[in-house]
Scaffold this active site. Structure first.
Site, PDB file in Angstrom:
ATOM      1  N   HIS A 236       0.864  -1.189   0.000  1.00 42.77           N
ATOM      2  CA  HIS A 236       0.000   0.000   0.000  1.00 42.77           C
ATOM      3  C   HIS A 236       0.897   1.236   0.000  1.00 42.77           C
ATOM      4  O   HIS A 236       1.858   1.307   0.760  1.00 42.77           O
ATOM      5  CB  HIS A 236      -0.883  -0.033   1.249  1.00 42.77           C
ATOM      6  CG  HIS A 236      -1.947   1.019   1.286  1.00 42.77           C
ATOM      7  ND1 HIS A 236      -1.668   2.350   1.521  1.00 42.77           N
ATOM      8  CD2 HIS A 236      -3.291   0.941   1.091  1.00 42.77           C
ATOM      9  CE1 HIS A 236      -2.802   3.037   1.495  1.00 42.77           C
ATOM     10  NE2 HIS A 236      -3.801   2.215   1.224  1.00 42.77           N
TER      11      HIS A 236
ATOM     12  N   CYS B 235      -3.730   2.709  -4.413  1.00 47.19           N
ATOM     13  CA  CYS B 235      -4.737   3.466  -3.661  1.00 47.19           C
ATOM     14  C   CYS B 235      -4.850   4.857  -4.273  1.00 47.19           C
ATOM     15  O   CYS B 235      -3.935   5.674  -4.134  1.00 47.19           O
ATOM     16  CB  CYS B 235      -4.332   3.526  -2.189  1.00 47.19           C
ATOM     17  SG  CYS B 235      -5.482   4.497  -1.202  1.00 47.19           S
TER      18      CYS B 235
ATOM     19  N   HIS C 114      -7.674   0.224  -4.410  1.00 45.62           N
ATOM     20  CA  HIS C 114      -8.482   1.021  -3.478  1.00 45.62           C
ATOM     21  C   HIS C 114      -8.959   2.226  -4.265  1.00 45.62           C
ATOM     22  O   HIS C 114      -8.134   2.994  -4.768  1.00 45.62           O
ATOM     23  CB  HIS C 114      -7.628   1.540  -2.320  1.00 45.62           C
ATOM     24  CG  HIS C 114      -7.293   0.501  -1.298  1.00 45.62           C
ATOM     25  ND1 HIS C 114      -6.589   0.799  -0.149  1.00 45.62           N
ATOM     26  CD2 HIS C 114      -7.580  -0.820  -1.238  1.00 45.62           C
ATOM     27  CE1 HIS C 114      -6.458  -0.299   0.574  1.00 45.62           C
ATOM     28  NE2 HIS C 114      -7.035  -1.299  -0.055  1.00 45.62           N
TER      29      HIS C 114
ATOM     30  N   ASP D   9     -12.990   2.814  -1.076  1.00 45.66           N
ATOM     31  CA  ASP D   9     -12.156   3.100   0.091  1.00 45.66           C
ATOM     32  C   ASP D   9     -12.951   3.960   1.064  1.00 45.66           C
ATOM     33  O   ASP D   9     -14.169   3.869   1.096  1.00 45.66           O
ATOM     34  CB  ASP D   9     -10.849   3.733  -0.399  1.00 45.66           C
ATOM     35  CG  ASP D   9      -9.701   3.510   0.547  1.00 45.66           C
ATOM     36  OD1 ASP D   9      -9.911   2.951   1.622  1.00 45.66           O
ATOM     37  OD2 ASP D   9      -8.577   3.914   0.209  1.00 45.66           O
ATOM     38  N   HIS D  10     -12.293   4.778   1.801  1.00 43.56           N
ATOM     39  CA  HIS D  10     -12.966   5.536   2.866  1.00 43.56           C
ATOM     40  C   HIS D  10     -14.258   6.185   2.393  1.00 43.56           C
ATOM     41  O   HIS D  10     -14.352   6.661   1.267  1.00 43.56           O
ATOM     42  CB  HIS D  10     -12.060   6.648   3.379  1.00 43.56           C
ATOM     43  CG  HIS D  10     -10.715   6.168   3.740  1.00 43.56           C
ATOM     44  ND1 HIS D  10      -9.644   6.989   3.901  1.00 43.56           N
ATOM     45  CD2 HIS D  10     -10.265   4.910   3.974  1.00 43.56           C
ATOM     46  CE1 HIS D  10      -8.585   6.279   4.209  1.00 43.56           C
ATOM     47  NE2 HIS D  10      -8.931   5.013   4.256  1.00 43.56           N
TER      48      HIS D  10
ATOM     49  N   TYR E 171     -14.760   4.399   7.834  1.00 41.34           N
ATOM     50  CA  TYR E 171     -15.239   3.043   7.571  1.00 41.34           C
ATOM     51  C   TYR E 171     -16.676   2.782   8.026  1.00 41.34           C
ATOM     52  O   TYR E 171     -16.990   1.734   8.574  1.00 41.34           O
ATOM     53  CB  TYR E 171     -14.275   2.011   8.168  1.00 41.34           C
ATOM     54  CG  TYR E 171     -13.019   1.898   7.329  1.00 41.34           C
ATOM     55  CD1 TYR E 171     -13.008   1.112   6.182  1.00 41.34           C
ATOM     56  CD2 TYR E 171     -11.868   2.608   7.644  1.00 41.34           C
ATOM     57  CE1 TYR E 171     -11.886   1.030   5.383  1.00 41.34           C
ATOM     58  CE2 TYR E 171     -10.730   2.532   6.852  1.00 41.34           C
ATOM     59  CZ  TYR E 171     -10.752   1.739   5.719  1.00 41.34           C
ATOM     60  OH  TYR E 171      -9.642   1.644   4.920  1.00 41.34           O
TER      61      TYR E 171
HETATM   62  C1  DNO Z   1      -6.555   3.092   5.358  1.00 43.26           C
HETATM   63  C2  DNO Z   1      -5.929   1.942   4.805  1.00 43.26           C
HETATM   64  C3  DNO Z   1      -4.567   1.663   5.375  1.00 43.26           C
HETATM   65  C4  DNO Z   1      -4.079   0.353   4.857  1.00 43.26           C
HETATM   66  C5  DNO Z   1      -2.727  -0.002   5.304  1.00 43.26           C
HETATM   67  C6  DNO Z   1      -2.226  -1.174   4.527  1.00 43.26           C
HETATM   68  O1  DNO Z   1      -7.720   3.199   5.296  1.00 43.26           O
HETATM   69  O2  DNO Z   1      -5.913   2.023   3.431  1.00 43.26           O
HETATM   70  O3  DNO Z   1      -4.660   1.612   6.759  1.00 43.26           O
HETATM   71  O4  DNO Z   1      -4.912  -0.646   5.308  1.00 43.26           O
HETATM   72  O5  DNO Z   1      -1.848   1.055   5.148  1.00 43.26           O
HETATM   73  O6  DNO Z   1      -1.231  -1.796   5.238  1.00 43.26           O
END
Ligand code: DNO
Length: 348
Positions: free
Chosen positions: A198, A236, A263, A308-309, A322
């Protein structure tokens, strides 16, 4: 591609039963949270997680994350033992049928924000980042907003760790990453588990700590550290995309065969090193989510995607970034784009 959704385990208010009702989501992204960082995950514990998910009609698709112990990043202490344990975890995951593992190599802090509950103009709440606010925070006094924080640090432990990093340069971090990959990816090749690093979030150094997975040039360097499809990426969009120099669509085309996990989220750049997390739909942020999804489609992407978020909407409260509702809207939006792009390209 498979549309997935992150689930934080039994304590997550966003239950598997709820996730199952989101149209088009079949896969779960999860992890075992109560095993200390650095210790191996047993096959039994992995199967327990997998069975719990399958009982609800879903599939455990990706592990996010198997965290990397700080001794591995700093290259000292017990790193060989922790790498050995990491390899054991990979072997046990493979035995349980898991083929994709997300991790990161960010020193000390995972993703960082200055405010976890900022009210946007429509009344929803989002995570935001303002560089000057973050730099004024003192990580040792606990006033830092750290959604991805490993809460097990003591103040003394954190102080010692931050001091140790004062002597670690970016080049040291590259060397320590290579040392880790040389040992772990060999095992991944053997058992066919794809590692997906990531990127750093945000993709620049904070508190003087080295950060290296930040831009195209560095990702190219990363992929060459161990040139194997098993040494891959979690691309991401929201992490890399906050830097206007990072062109996500170009990265998808350049790294397509090494991206195993996508992501997808939007962000709105609000100033130099400042951004807000936005709704997924393109018009709300600085990223063109249509072009991003199209790039994955055009590259024949067959890995895992997760929205993602999300913002907190409709009065929802919970784990920052989340909640259920906005992420579910994100999943449905991305699936809608995918369907349209797919049909459009088949009709041509
Ligand atoms: C945040 C996530 C990160 C991710 C880590 C992967 O929302 O994308 O916390 O899980 O960095 O190791």
């Amino acid at each position: 591609m498979e549309m997935t959704f992150r689930w934080y385990g039994k304590d997550d208010p966003v239950t598997l039963k709820k996730i199952r009702q989101i149209p088009g989501v079949t896969g779960i992204v999860s992890a075992i949270y109560d095993i200390p960082v650095g210790e191996a995950w047993s096959y039994e514990r992995i199967m327990e997680l997998k069975n719990e998910i399958e009982k609800e009609g879903l599939r455990l698709s990706v592990i996010e994350s198997v965290p990397v112990h700080e001794d591995i990043k700093t290259g000292d202490g017990d790193r060989d033992r922790y790498i050995e344990n990491y390899c054991t975890t990979i072997r046990n995951l493979a035995k349980a049928g898991i083929d994709c593992v997300c991790y990161n190599f960010m020193p000390v802090f995972d993703w960082t924000r200055s405010d976890l509950n900022y009210e946007l103009s429509d009344g929803s709440h989002a995570l935001i980042y303002k560089e000057d606010t973050v730099l004024k925070m003192n990580p040792l006094t606990g006033d830092l907003s750290l959604p991805g924080w490993d809460a097990s640090y003591t103040k003394e432990g954190l102080k010692a760790l931050l001091e140790k990093y004062q002597h670690i340069t970016e080049e040291d971090l590259w060397n320590n990453l290579k040392y880790f990959l040389d040992r772990v990816i060999k095992v991944c090749e053997e058992v066919q588990v794809k590692m997906a690093i990531h990127p750093d979030d945000p993709p620049w150094s904070i508190f003087g700590l080295p950060r290296i997975i930040t831009n195209k040039k560095n990702i190219e360097r990363f992929l060459k550290l161990y040139d194997s499809k098993y040494n891959g990426l979690t691309l991401c969009s929201g992490s890399l995309g906050v830097s206007p120099d990072n062109d996500i669509v170009d990265m998808i085309h350049s790294f397509a065969d090494r991206i195993h996990f996508a992501h997808i989220r939007n962000i709105k750049i609000t100033g130099d090193k400042c951004f807000e997390e936005a709704a997924h739909k393109s018009e709300y942020g600085s990223l063109d989510i249509y072009e991003i999804v199209k790039a994955y489609y055009d590259e024949g992407f067959d890995g895992y995607i997760r929205p993602d978020h999300g913002r907190m909407i409709w009065g929802e409260t919970g784990r920052p970034g989340y909640g259920l509702y906005d992420r579910a809207l994100g999943a449905v939006y991305i699936n809608g784009l995918w369907e349209a792009i797919e049909k459009n390209s088949k009709n041509k």
